[in-house]
Design an enzyme around this catalytic site. Structure first.
Site, PDB file in Angstrom:
ATOM      1  CG  ASP A 154       4.439  25.623 -51.162  1.00 36.60           C
ATOM      2  OD1 ASP A 154       3.356  25.698 -52.158  1.00 36.60           O
ATOM      3  OD2 ASP A 154       5.351  24.898 -51.339  1.00 36.60           O
ATOM      4  N   GLY A 196       7.061   8.961 -54.527  1.00 37.37           N
ATOM      5  CA  GLY A 196       5.769   9.159 -55.118  1.00 37.37           C
ATOM      6  C   GLY A 196       4.753   9.122 -53.768  1.00 37.37           C
ATOM      7  CG  LEU A 213       5.887  10.685 -47.364  1.00 39.12           C
ATOM      8  CD1 LEU A 213       6.576   9.427 -46.785  1.00 39.12           C
ATOM      9  CD2 LEU A 213       5.403  11.458 -46.110  1.00 39.12           C
ATOM     10  CB  SER A 234      11.954  15.133 -55.934  1.00 43.37           C
ATOM     11  OG  SER A 234      10.711  15.789 -55.604  1.00 43.37           O
ATOM     12  CG  ASP A 284       7.902  19.702 -50.847  1.00 43.51           C
ATOM     13  OD1 ASP A 284       6.949  19.973 -49.962  1.00 43.51           O
ATOM     14  OD2 ASP A 284       7.689  19.380 -51.956  1.00 43.51           O
TER      15      ASP A 284
HETATM   16  C1  GLA Z   1       4.237  19.622 -53.339  1.00 43.39           C
HETATM   17  C2  GLA Z   1       5.115  21.008 -53.704  1.00 43.39           C
HETATM   18  C3  GLA Z   1       5.028  22.080 -52.486  1.00 43.39           C
HETATM   19  C4  GLA Z   1       3.524  22.182 -52.067  1.00 43.39           C
HETATM   20  C5  GLA Z   1       2.976  20.887 -52.016  1.00 43.39           C
HETATM   21  C6  GLA Z   1       1.413  20.976 -51.784  1.00 43.39           C
HETATM   22  O1  GLA Z   1       4.885  18.829 -52.386  1.00 43.39           O
HETATM   23  O2  GLA Z   1       6.448  20.593 -53.985  1.00 43.39           O
HETATM   24  O3  GLA Z   1       5.769  23.153 -52.920  1.00 43.39           O
HETATM   25  O4  GLA Z   1       2.802  22.886 -53.152  1.00 43.39           O
HETATM   26  O5  GLA Z   1       2.995  20.028 -53.216  1.00 43.39           O
HETATM   27  O6  GLA Z   1       1.354  21.717 -50.668  1.00 43.39           O
END
Ligand code: GLA
Length: 383
Positions: free
Chosen positions: A36, A120, A123, A126, A170
């Site tokens: 991302d 943690g 998933l 946060s 996320d």
């Molecule tokens: C975490 C970050 C996301 C992404 C993932 C890995 O979840 O918050 O933005 O970079 O790691 O794909």
């Protein structure tokens, strides 16, 4: 269930009339990890595990927040110098501040919140916390902010108040989720598409290693820096390159001597991963789950050996999956702990889960968590 718990705790703490109840989910990601922030593709879906919050404006310039699961309380103002000490409260504070920075007049509120997203575990608990408050404040105060901007508010909260230079995946997943569909997001153009995902005869299951690495955020930021170093090198020859996503392996080869071996491996993983997302989309359209699964294993290999965000427990879970004949398996999310995501045939499910739990117990003395994935809707008002 969550909402009745939040309702009773809110009323116990603040009394008076009920507020609005909102929820925002965590996410899974089928493939496309650490792509991302490299302008690449991701392929997440929201899940049926959420952060739920009751919120009521309180007519002051103070936020009074009760974290039900932690049995902890915080009170803070809305100016930059009011930044709370407690880590969990910074997510709420950050969302308010990021809204204010964008010109919205946030008001004080009372809130109680609780979640059933394992913490943690990769998933995105946060992001769900940021999303539920961004969504709720936008709704209660009628700001009219669109969902992408709400996602950016959550992301900026991570950057500016929580020390994680994350990408947009996320928060996007938590806000845009749709029951039964995964979403392919192009993180450069922000174009996205829903992909109905109901693989006949298969299940998606998460196996939680229960490892929660302290170093996750600093190592995460280091990975991002490596990618930026490589982009800078490639840019010196190909100025049009903005993100690693814009480069192929040939351009990476050209700058091999200009970057460290470590940065080279990081970029090699990312360039492969961006391609894998597209390959998985093609395979899904053809119903070719063996190909989907093969790509998931390739991602695991890359995350473990090139990007180095796996750990011994996750590698073990991946090995067990392979040994049991699971179609696809890989570490999911940022890494350094958390879950593997597994695409497993119905008839293999119970045996695999049993073997995975046994192996983790015997080798590491840990009791794995096992979560069936139910792809669900994004942030919403509950009542
Ligand atoms: C975490 C970050 C996301 C992404 C993932 C890995 O979840 O918050 O933005 O970079 O790691 O794909």
């Amino acid at each position: 269930m969550e909402s009745s718990l939040v309702r009773s705790k809110f009323s116990e703490h603040f009394g008076g009339k009920p507020g609005g109840i909102y929820c925002a989910p965590g996410r899974i990601n089928l493939i496309g990890e650490h792509t991302d922030y490299n302008g690449g593709f991701v392929f997440p879906g929201a899940i049926d595990k959420c952060m739920t919050a009751e919120i009521r404006l309180n007519g002051t310039v103070k936020v009074r927040a009760y974290a039900v699961d932690l049995d902890d309380y915080a009170e803070f103002g809305l100016s930059e110098e009011d930044k709370p000490q407690k880590a969990w409260a910074r997510y709420l504070f950050g969302v308010c501040r990021e809204m204010q920075k964008r010109g919205y007049e946030v008001q004080g509120f009372d809130t109680a919140f609780s979640g059933n997203i394992p913490l943690g575990a990769g998933l995105s608990s946060s992001a769900a916390l940021e999303s539920v408050f961004a969504f709720a404040l936008n709704d209660l105060l009628q700001f009219g902010i669109d969902r992408f901007e709400l996602a950016r508010i959550g992301q900026a909260t991570e950057h500016n108040y929580c020390g994680v230079n994350c990408g947009i995946m996320d928060q996007f997943a938590s806000l845009f989720g749709k029951a039964g569909s995964l979403m392919r997001l192009d993180c450069k153009t922000l174009e996205y598409e829903y992909y109905p995902f109901r693989p006949e005869g298969y299940r998606l299951v998460l196996v939680d290693s229960m490892v929660k690495h302290e170093l996750a955020s600093s190592e995460y930021n280091k990975r991002r820096k490596s990618c930026e170093n490589v982009v800078a090198a490639i840019k010196s020859r190909h100025p049009e390159v903005e993100y690693l996503r814009d480069a192929g392996m040939d351009w990476l080869e050209e700058v091999k001597d200009m970057v460290s071996g470590e940065d080279y491996s990081r970029a090699e993983y990312v360039i492969g991963e961006v391609r894998r997302v597209l390959e998985v989309c093609d395979a899904l359209e053809k119903g070719d789950y063996d190909m989907v699964g093969q790509k998931m294993y390739e991602t695991h290999y890359g995350m473990s050996r090139l990007y180095e965000v796996s750990c011994a427990e996750l590698d073990l879970l991946n090995d067990v999956a392979k040994r049991c004949g699971v179609t696809g398996s890989r570490v999911m999310g940022g890494g350094f702990g958390g879950c593997t995501i597994n695409l497993v045939k119905e008839e293999l499910h119970d045996r695999f889960v049993g073997e995975a739990c046994k192996a983790l117990r015997e080798k590491f003395g840990r009791e794995a968590g096992v979560y069936d994935v139910v792809i669900s809707d994004g942030a919403r008002r509950v009542k």
